[in-house]
Write a protein that holds these residues in place. Structure first.
Motif, PDB file in Angstrom:
ATOM      1  N   UNK A  11      72.083  62.349  59.326  1.00 14.87           N
ATOM      2  CA  UNK A  11      73.283  61.869  58.671  1.00 14.87           C
ATOM      3  C   UNK A  11      74.311  60.933  59.405  1.00 14.87           C
ATOM      4  N   UNK A  12      75.211  60.472  58.707  1.00 14.05           N
ATOM      5  CA  UNK A  12      76.229  59.699  59.309  1.00 14.05           C
ATOM      6  C   UNK A  12      77.433  60.960  59.789  1.00 14.05           C
ATOM      7  N   UNK A 112      69.029  56.030  58.848  1.00 14.07           N
ATOM      8  CA  UNK A 112      67.991  56.467  59.807  1.00 14.07           C
ATOM      9  C   UNK A 112      67.002  55.447  59.901  1.00 14.07           C
ATOM     10  N   UNK A 113      66.638  54.913  61.036  1.00 14.21           N
ATOM     11  CA  UNK A 113      65.711  54.005  61.580  1.00 14.21           C
ATOM     12  C   UNK A 113      64.380  54.535  62.022  1.00 14.21           C
ATOM     13  N   UNK A 114      63.199  54.068  61.449  1.00 15.27           N
ATOM     14  CA  UNK A 114      61.821  54.679  62.143  1.00 15.27           C
ATOM     15  C   UNK A 114      61.472  53.657  62.260  1.00 15.27           C
ATOM     16  N   UNK A 123      65.991  54.333  56.437  1.00 14.36           N
ATOM     17  CA  UNK A 123      66.274  55.453  55.477  1.00 14.36           C
ATOM     18  C   UNK A 123      67.546  55.718  54.987  1.00 14.36           C
ATOM     19  N   UNK A 124      67.792  56.768  54.197  1.00  9.05           N
ATOM     20  CA  UNK A 124      69.313  56.997  53.884  1.00  9.05           C
ATOM     21  C   UNK A 124      69.888  57.864  55.068  1.00  9.05           C
ATOM     22  N   UNK A 125      71.056  58.046  55.077  1.00  9.27           N
ATOM     23  CA  UNK A 125      71.751  58.666  56.294  1.00  9.27           C
ATOM     24  C   UNK A 125      71.451  60.152  55.996  1.00  9.27           C
ATOM     25  N   UNK A 141      66.087  64.188  51.660  1.00  6.15           N
ATOM     26  CA  UNK A 141      64.536  63.327  51.680  1.00  6.15           C
ATOM     27  C   UNK A 141      64.110  63.525  53.139  1.00  6.15           C
ATOM     28  N   UNK A 142      62.939  63.620  52.948  1.00  5.32           N
ATOM     29  CA  UNK A 142      62.028  64.025  54.181  1.00  5.32           C
ATOM     30  C   UNK A 142      61.132  62.606  54.656  1.00  5.32           C
ATOM     31  N   UNK A 143      60.895  62.636  55.963  1.00  4.65           N
ATOM     32  CA  UNK A 143      59.696  61.693  56.407  1.00  4.65           C
ATOM     33  C   UNK A 143      58.643  62.472  57.404  1.00  4.65           C
ATOM     34  N   UNK A 144      57.448  61.928  57.342  1.00  2.00           N
ATOM     35  CA  UNK A 144      56.505  62.546  58.047  1.00  2.00           C
ATOM     36  C   UNK A 144      56.529  62.067  59.437  1.00  2.00           C
TER      37      UNK A 144
END
Length: 199
Positions: A11-12, A112-114, A123-125, A141-144
Motif C-alpha cells: 500500500x501507499x 503495485x507494479x508487477x 495493481x492497486x496500492x 486483492x491478491x496476485x499469484x
C-alpha cells in the motif's frame, strides 16, 4: 495432474500497515506437501528482520511420480519484503516442469507494479502476494506470486483460525491462535486434493 490452482503455492505510505502474524519461534515454517495423501515435496519459509518488517524467503520443491517415474517437477524460490506492515517487494523464480517463470513486484507511489516475462501489470496500492503465511492479506486483492496474475478470488473467515479462498483458487488455510500458518487444503481441477502439513 498439477494445475494453476495448485501453483498459487507459495500500500501507499498513507495506508495503514497490516497487523502481522507472529513468526514461529524458530523463524521457520516447514510443510510436507501431499497430493491425494501421498507426499510429493516440501514447502519451506524462513523469516528474517523485525516482525513488522520481515524478509520472508520461500523454497518449494515437488516431484510427482507415476510409479517410479517422475512425470512432473516443480521448483519455486521467492523473496518477499515488508516494511512497517506494508508490502514492499517480491522476487520469484519458478521452474514448472521445465517452464521457467520470473516475477518482480514492487510497491510504488502509484500502486503495485508487477513485471513478468510477458510484460508489466499495475495493481492497486492494496495489492499483495498470495503467499499464505499472513492471514491479514486475505481481506484485500491478491496476485499469484508464480505468474504475477491478479487473482479473481474472494476470501472469508469461516472460523476463528480458518480462511476459505474461492474463485480462481479453491484453498483453505488454517492458523494458530498467534496467527502462524499451520495448514492448507485445496482442490485441483482434476479432482485431486492438495494438502500442507506442518513438518
Amino acid at each position: 495432474m498439477i494445475d494453476r490452482r495448485f501453483l498459487l503455492a507459495a500500500g501507499l505510505a498513507a495506508l495503514p500497515g497490516l497487523a502481522f502474524a507472529a513468526a514461529p519461534a524458530n523463524r521457520r515454517l516447514v510443510f510436507k506437501v501431499l497430493r491425494n495423501g501421498t507426499q510429493i515435496g516440501e514447502h519451506q519459509m524462513s523469516f528474517a528482520g523485525d516482525p513488522a518488517s520481515p524478509t520472508v524467503t520461500t523454497d518449494v520443491r515437488m516431484t510427482v511420480k507415476l510409479g517410479p517415474v517422475p512425470v512432473f517437477r516443480y521448483r519455486h524460490h521467492a523473496v518477499e519484503r515488508w516494511t512497517g506492515g506494508r508490502f514492499v517487494s517480491l522476487e520469484t523464480t519458478t521452474d514448472s516442469n521445465g517452464k521457467a517463470e520470473r516475477v518482480s513486484a514492487r510497491r510504488t507511489d502509484g500502486g503495485v507494479v508487477i513485471e513478468t516475462v510477458k510484460g508489466r501489470t499495475s495493481g492497486s496500492a492494496g495489492l499483495r502476494p498470495f503467499t499464505h503465511w499472513n492471514p491479514e492479506v486475505l481481506s484485500g486483492p491478491l496476485f499469484n506470486p508464480q505468474g504475477g496474475k491478479i487473482l479473481k478470488v474472494t476470501a472469508r473467515r469461516v472460523g476463528a483460525n480458518h480462511w476459505a479462498v474461492r474463485g480462481e483458487a479453491e484453498i483453505d488455510n488454517w492458523y494458530d491462535e498467534a496467527g502462524v500458518w499451520t495448514a492448507l487444503k485445496g482442490k485441483l481441477e482434476d479432482g485431486s486434493r492438495i494438502e500442507y502439513r506442518r513438518a
